[in-house]
Write a protein that holds these residues in place. Structure first.
Motif: not given
Length: 269
Positions: A19-20, A46-49, A172-177, A180-181
């Motif tokens: 998700x986003x 695209x635009x993530x990770x 998982x949540x903090x690294x993903x945040x 996220x571009x």
């Protein structure tokens, strides 16, 4: 663009879409379990990770990227497990490629997503920032959960304020945040402002579907998820009490057990 992807296990392919904010590793709660019996494919959209781009893009570009990824991996038929935004992309893939998508697992998602999130105050943002940093440094500490976590925006994302849930948030949540571009955020909110709604198209999807929702989800309400399940031709719906949008991190054992049970009743997988 070529997406960065985590591929694990062997067997029938399951495309796992985050998700986003998010990234492929955010889906580990699913992939670590499912890859014991299936091939799990968890891309950074695209635009993530690690799939960053210098150009603006639209939500439809995600579908082009996913088609290219599946072709690169020589995947013909597959199941899609999508969480939140990932579930919306799963529906789009099923609508455009009904001969390839053999099943759907939609997690906290809907074809007409709506929420009832209260207004966000500066105190919310302050407590969320402090909570995120402290929990990242010392995951799952109960004193932090009581002092900061339950006063932050995490109170809308989860209902089960346990150390285990907060460990997922840290891992998982903090690294993903952080990965996220702004371009990804702009692409998503442009689509939201345009009023995304695919409910009338859902009867076209004939593959078996499992729709899972948190009863207290304020981001995509359980009612929105139920509406999607009711319009799908072959859907099963589960709503988990006392959980919110991140319910797979609140009750992972129950969610995975329900997914296992559903998969066992689908011989095509």
């Amino acid at each position: 663009m070529d997406l960065q992807v985590l591929v694990e296990g062997q067997g029938f392919p399951i495309l796992c879409l985050h998700g986003h904010p998010g990234m492929g590793s955010s889906m580990a709660v699913f992939t670590e379990h499912l890859s014991q019996r299936y091939q799990t494919i968890a891309p950074d959209l695209r635009g993530y990770g690690n799939s960053q781009t210098n150009a603006e893009f639209a939500m439809t570009d995600h579908l082009i990227d996913l088609d290219a990824l599946l072709e690169r991996l020589n995947i013909e038929k597959y199941l899609v497990l999508g969480w939140s935004l990932g579930g919306i992309l799963a529906l789009e893939l099923a609508l455009r490629s009904p001969d390839r998508v053999s099943g759907l697992i939609l997690v906290g998602s809907a074809a007409r997503p709506w929420g009832d999130h209260p207004p966000i105050t500066w105190q919310d943002n302050l407590y969320t920032g402090v909570s995120g940093i402290v929990n990242w440094l010392q995951p799952g500490r109960q004193w932090h959960i009581d002092r900061f976590g339950q006063r932050s925006l995490f109170r809308y994302l989860v209902q089960t304020h346990t150390p285990e849930t907060y460990e997922y948030l840290a891992q998982a949540a903090v690294p993903a945040y952080l990965r996220t571009s702004r371009r990804a955020t702009r692409a998503l909110f442009t689509a939201i402002r345009q009023g995304y709604n695919r409910v009338l198209d859902l009867p076209q999807i004939q593959c078996p579907s499992l729709v899972l929702a948190g009863a207290c989800d304020r981001h995509i309400t359980a009612a929105a998820s139920q509406e999607t399940a009711q319009q799908l031709a072959n859907a099963e719906w589960h709503c988990y009490p006392n959980t919110a949008h991140l319910f797979p991190w609140e009750i992972p054992a129950q969610v995975l057990a329900d997914i296992d049970d559903w998969l066992e009743r689908q011989p095509q997988f």
